[in-house]
Design a protein around this motif. Structure first.
Motif, PDB file in Angstrom:
ATOM      1  N   PHE A 248       9.022  -0.274  -3.904  1.00 26.60           N
ATOM      2  CA  PHE A 248       8.252   0.363  -2.842  1.00 26.60           C
ATOM      3  C   PHE A 248       9.095   0.558  -1.593  1.00 26.60           C
ATOM      4  N   PRO A 249       8.918   1.687  -0.893  1.00 21.51           N
ATOM      5  CA  PRO A 249       9.604   1.845   0.388  1.00 21.51           C
ATOM      6  C   PRO A 249       9.231   0.706   1.327  1.00 21.51           C
ATOM      7  N   ARG A 250      10.195   0.234   2.096  1.00 19.75           N
ATOM      8  CA  ARG A 250       9.947  -0.905   2.980  1.00 19.75           C
ATOM      9  C   ARG A 250       8.782  -0.659   3.939  1.00 19.75           C
ATOM     10  N   GLU A 251       8.653   0.593   4.388  1.00 23.97           N
ATOM     11  CA  GLU A 251       7.599   0.885   5.362  1.00 23.97           C
ATOM     12  C   GLU A 251       6.209   0.832   4.740  1.00 23.97           C
ATOM     13  N   GLU A 252       6.114   0.740   3.398  1.00 27.55           N
ATOM     14  CA  GLU A 252       4.825   0.645   2.730  1.00 27.55           C
ATOM     15  C   GLU A 252       4.562  -0.766   2.194  1.00 27.55           C
TER      16      GLU A 252
ATOM     17  N   ASP B 258       0.881  -1.168   0.000  1.00 25.52           N
ATOM     18  CA  ASP B 258       0.000   0.000   0.000  1.00 25.52           C
ATOM     19  C   ASP B 258       0.917   1.217   0.000  1.00 25.52           C
ATOM     20  N   SER B 259       1.221   1.724  -1.190  1.00 25.53           N
ATOM     21  CA  SER B 259       2.298   2.706  -1.334  1.00 25.53           C
ATOM     22  C   SER B 259       1.827   3.978  -2.019  1.00 25.53           C
ATOM     23  N   ARG B 260       2.159   5.091  -1.398  1.00 25.49           N
ATOM     24  CA  ARG B 260       1.945   6.403  -2.008  1.00 25.49           C
ATOM     25  C   ARG B 260       3.252   7.040  -2.447  1.00 25.49           C
ATOM     26  N   HIS B 261       4.349   6.301  -2.315  1.00 27.34           N
ATOM     27  CA  HIS B 261       5.663   6.836  -2.681  1.00 27.34           C
ATOM     28  C   HIS B 261       6.474   5.811  -3.470  1.00 27.34           C
ATOM     29  N   PRO B 262       5.884   5.194  -4.497  1.00 21.93           N
ATOM     30  CA  PRO B 262       6.647   4.183  -5.241  1.00 21.93           C
ATOM     31  C   PRO B 262       7.661   4.828  -6.181  1.00 21.93           C
TER      32      PRO B 262
END
Length: 283
Positions: free
Chosen positions: A56-60, A37-41
């Motif tokens: 994707f950032p790991r936190e997403e 669930d990523s808003r910063h891919p």
């Protein structure tokens, strides 16, 4: 005059990857579980791969569902990556995710999507629209334009279609495809097949094969019954692989193009058929 780089400039890593940020909200789902669930891919273009992939950032990412791969792939490109199996309950998905090498893409994870033998996630969404096969490339265009050109399609000397109201589909890197109203196609010369393909730009295609003899590959004719909104004008229209038929436009015969689909069409193997890439028709 020099141009300053923008937030969306494509950048190159020392390892040869191209990447740029995307502002799209991207989600990946396996069964009932949202894994990404990523808003910063990031969009990442790997060397030798014609289409981008998302990182994707790991936190997403649901890292709690990832396990070190039990049997990571080997080879020149695989050796510099860390692979993960995905466990959402049931049988784990082998090598479903991995990291890219180098500092630029550290902290990001990508998932199997384009042309991977092992299965990946079930569904991917950009905003609220499901997408297939691979992420859409922001540096490519797909334009479907109604036209008054006179298009005639022949197969083995038989006129299979004749229209003055086609929709021309222009897709970066592919020959122009001519989408023709069903009333202007001799559908009695074809039979429907159970083949289908998915295209990230157009949707899910259905196919027909030529009933006659001749050296005509199967699934030479296709249609998008419910295309994605951006190419809604091709809804229900029919298109032929230019690589396998003879097309005349306004009295000018078009040479059959040689594309990434040519070998796949005439090889006759299901595994080699195009699956949307770029797309064709369908990739």
């Amino acid at each position: 005059m020099s141009t300053l780089p923008t937030a969306h400039s494509v950048r190159t890593t020392p390892e040869g990857f191209l990447w740029e940020p995307s502002e799209r909200w991207v989600r990946g789902v396996k069964g009932e579980v949202t894994v990404v669930d990523s808003r910063h891919p990031l969009l990442v273009w790997e060397p030798g791969l014609p289409v981008p992939q998302y990182a994707f950032p790991r936190e997403e990412v649901r890292e709690d569902l990832l396990r070190p791969a039990a049997h990571p792939p080997t080879g020149a490109h695989a050796g510099s990556r860390i692979f993960y199996d995905l466990d959402t309950g049931g049988e784990p998905l082998r090598n479903a995710a991995w990291t890219y090498p180098g500092r630029d893409l550290a902290g990001y994870i990508t998932f199997a999507w384009f042309q991977h033998r092992d299965p990946g996630l079930d569904h991917w969404y950009e905003e609220e629209e499901e997408i297939f096969v691979h992420p859409r490339d922001p540096h490519k265009r797909v334009d479907a334009l109604p036209s008054r050109r006179h298009v005639v399609v022949e197969i083995d000397g038989t006129v299979a279609a004749d229209t003055r109201r086609p929709v021309l589909l222009f897709e970066t890197g592919l020959p122009t495809r001519f989408y023709i109203p069903r009333e202007d196609v001799r559908l009695d010369l074809f039979e429907p097949t159970d083949h289908s393909s998915r295209c990230p730009y157009k949707g899910i295609a259905e196919y027909w094969s030529w009933r006659g003899g001749a050296d005509v590959p199967s699934n030479v004719l296709w249609s998008y019954p419910d295309p994605l909104p951006a190419v809604g004008t091709v809804r229900g229209l029919l298109a032929f692989y230019n690589e396998a038929v003879d097309i005349t436009v306004d009295g000018e015969h078009r040479k059959r193009p040689v594309t990434l689909f040519t070998w796949a069409l005439f090889s006759g193997t299901e595994a080699s058929r195009p699956r949307a890439g770029s797309s064709p028709g369908p990739l």
